[in-house]
Design a protein around this motif. Sequence first.
Motif, PDB file in Angstrom:
ATOM      1  N   PRO A 100       0.725  -1.502   0.032  1.00  0.00           N
ATOM      2  CA  PRO A 100       0.106  -0.021  -0.134  1.00  0.00           C
ATOM      3  C   PRO A 100       0.887   1.199  -0.085  1.00  0.00           C
ATOM      4  N   ASN A 101       2.020   1.321   0.351  1.00  0.00           N
ATOM      5  CA  ASN A 101       2.748   2.550   0.608  1.00  0.00           C
ATOM      6  C   ASN A 101       4.114   2.750  -0.305  1.00  0.00           C
ATOM      7  N   ALA A 102       4.824   1.486  -0.765  1.00  0.00           N
ATOM      8  CA  ALA A 102       5.918   1.294  -1.471  1.00  0.00           C
ATOM      9  C   ALA A 102       5.715   1.874  -2.990  1.00  0.00           C
ATOM     10  N   ARG A 103       5.882   3.608  -2.998  1.00  0.00           N
ATOM     11  CA  ARG A 103       5.731   4.105  -4.282  1.00  0.00           C
ATOM     12  C   ARG A 103       6.663   5.155  -4.174  1.00  0.00           C
ATOM     13  N   GLY A 104       6.809   5.880  -5.638  1.00  0.00           N
ATOM     14  CA  GLY A 104       7.684   7.200  -5.492  1.00  0.00           C
ATOM     15  C   GLY A 104       9.088   6.376  -5.643  1.00  0.00           C
ATOM     16  N   ILE A 105      10.068   6.648  -4.820  1.00  0.00           N
ATOM     17  CA  ILE A 105      11.365   5.873  -4.876  1.00  0.00           C
ATOM     18  C   ILE A 105      11.591   5.152  -3.501  1.00  0.00           C
ATOM     19  N   VAL A 106      11.818   3.828  -3.970  1.00  0.00           N
ATOM     20  CA  VAL A 106      11.790   2.878  -2.888  1.00  0.00           C
ATOM     21  C   VAL A 106      13.226   2.264  -2.992  1.00  0.00           C
ATOM     22  N   VAL A 107      13.699   2.275  -1.532  1.00  0.00           N
ATOM     23  CA  VAL A 107      15.160   1.598  -1.539  1.00  0.00           C
ATOM     24  C   VAL A 107      14.871   0.424  -0.778  1.00  0.00           C
ATOM     25  N   ASP A 108      15.657  -0.736  -1.207  1.00  0.00           N
ATOM     26  CA  ASP A 108      15.350  -2.047  -0.479  1.00  0.00           C
ATOM     27  C   ASP A 108      16.866  -2.422  -0.413  1.00  0.00           C
ATOM     28  N   VAL A 109      17.030  -2.468   1.279  1.00  0.00           N
ATOM     29  CA  VAL A 109      18.482  -2.369   1.931  1.00  0.00           C
ATOM     30  C   VAL A 109      18.372  -4.002   2.459  1.00  0.00           C
ATOM     31  N   GLY A 110      19.210  -4.682   1.840  1.00  0.00           N
ATOM     32  CA  GLY A 110      19.093  -6.111   2.049  1.00  0.00           C
ATOM     33  C   GLY A 110      18.061  -7.011   1.235  1.00  0.00           C
ATOM     34  N   ALA A 111      18.245  -6.975  -0.190  1.00  0.00           N
ATOM     35  CA  ALA A 111      17.256  -7.169  -1.037  1.00  0.00           C
ATOM     36  C   ALA A 111      17.200  -8.969  -1.091  1.00  0.00           C
ATOM     37  N   ILE A 130      19.461  -3.195  -2.714  1.00  0.00           N
ATOM     38  CA  ILE A 130      21.005  -3.314  -2.395  1.00  0.00           C
ATOM     39  C   ILE A 130      21.324  -4.598  -1.592  1.00  0.00           C
ATOM     40  N   GLU A 131      22.098  -5.408  -1.966  1.00  0.00           N
ATOM     41  CA  GLU A 131      22.328  -6.737  -1.658  1.00  0.00           C
ATOM     42  C   GLU A 131      24.103  -7.059  -1.796  1.00  0.00           C
ATOM     43  N   PRO A 132      24.507  -7.291  -0.708  1.00  0.00           N
ATOM     44  CA  PRO A 132      26.128  -7.613  -0.807  1.00  0.00           C
ATOM     45  C   PRO A 132      26.499  -9.033  -1.218  1.00  0.00           C
ATOM     46  N   GLN A 133      25.718 -10.106  -1.127  1.00  0.00           N
ATOM     47  CA  GLN A 133      26.105 -11.354  -1.344  1.00  0.00           C
ATOM     48  C   GLN A 133      26.224 -11.620  -2.783  1.00  0.00           C
ATOM     49  N   SER A 134      27.423 -12.208  -3.411  1.00  0.00           N
ATOM     50  CA  SER A 134      27.456 -12.474  -4.730  1.00  0.00           C
ATOM     51  C   SER A 134      26.430 -13.297  -5.283  1.00  0.00           C
ATOM     52  N   GLY A 135      26.224 -14.695  -4.585  1.00  0.00           N
ATOM     53  CA  GLY A 135      25.160 -15.558  -5.212  1.00  0.00           C
ATOM     54  C   GLY A 135      23.878 -15.230  -5.013  1.00  0.00           C
ATOM     55  N   ALA A 136      23.488 -14.362  -4.260  1.00  0.00           N
ATOM     56  CA  ALA A 136      21.980 -13.748  -4.073  1.00  0.00           C
ATOM     57  C   ALA A 136      21.658 -12.539  -4.979  1.00  0.00           C
ATOM     58  N   PHE A 137      22.858 -11.869  -5.297  1.00  0.00           N
ATOM     59  CA  PHE A 137      22.971 -10.756  -6.063  1.00  0.00           C
ATOM     60  C   PHE A 137      22.658 -11.038  -7.557  1.00  0.00           C
ATOM     61  N   GLU A 138      23.530 -12.279  -8.115  1.00  0.00           N
ATOM     62  CA  GLU A 138      23.203 -12.501  -9.359  1.00  0.00           C
ATOM     63  C   GLU A 138      21.777 -13.172  -9.687  1.00  0.00           C
ATOM     64  N   ILE A 139      21.209 -13.814  -8.685  1.00  0.00           N
ATOM     65  CA  ILE A 139      19.813 -14.172  -8.584  1.00  0.00           C
ATOM     66  C   ILE A 139      18.824 -12.977  -8.720  1.00  0.00           C
TER      67      ILE A 139
END
Length: 293
Positions: A100-111, A130-139
């Motif tokens: 209901p609220n994630a609109r405009g510019i959304v920042v996902d820290v730990g995606a 934003i996600e630091p893990q290589s494996g999770a980042f590629e997915i």
Amino acid sequence: MREIQALKDAIQYLTKVRGVTLLDELKLLYAIARAGAAYISDILSLGKYLPSLSYYLPGRKLVRIRTEDGYIFNIRPKTTDLSYATMYFERYELERWFLPNARGIVVDVGANIGGYTVRACRQADQVVSIEPQSGAFEILRANVEANCRSNNVLLVKKAVSDSRGHLKLRIPGSSIFIDSGTAKIEKVLLKTGALERLDKAVFLEEDVEADTLDHILEELQVKRADFIKVDIEGAEVIALQGMRRTLGEARYLMIEIWDENRFILNEIKDLGFRLIDHRKYEDYSNYFLAKAN
């Protein structure tokens, strides 16, 4: 009565996930059969462990699934990816707070693999994921490509912290199983005294680049964040110090806070937020806050 409800929950869950191709569907059915055989003696456990069906997926190739709300996800066998794709454990947060609220510019820290990111990209103007893990980042990248417009998601492979530099990330798992959703930076483990306990477990290590959220958005020329979601497994205390400017201009904050870090709620309120709702889990709580004005 509890056994009947657990069985209903398990059946409902199974009807909401489908393989994109016939081979994907067959792999899912195989995983279901293996999970059922492993936990058939305890129907309550069956309901508990079905969200991690990807532990039982055969082979090592990615499996593509379609969730009940129409998103396509690439998931890795022998991981917890399936539960993060379906948002099985955070349906309340997703439906009551995020959508209901994630609109405009959304920042996902730990995606992680993008459970929130891909659901935001179809309704927000822009998403910074934003996600630091290589494996999770590629997915994450693959899932963004499968679900989002090509120009409204910015992917950042970094850990959000209180300063720029490099950190060691510890990921529970091995060459057989990976639980990417509970990865923790060593700096947090040392502070809480948990490193000694973790040394007795099986984990993978990765050196990751770290930066403050304020600097990340400045480099991307993103002037503000309307909705910020933070889920970084105990590192929220450290990260908060590097996102004060961004929080000062944000409208909504959805944050996971570990029990030992609950004191930062007062710091967040001092930045102008008021608590709207929260959900308690075993060792942490999820909080939803909005600007008081």
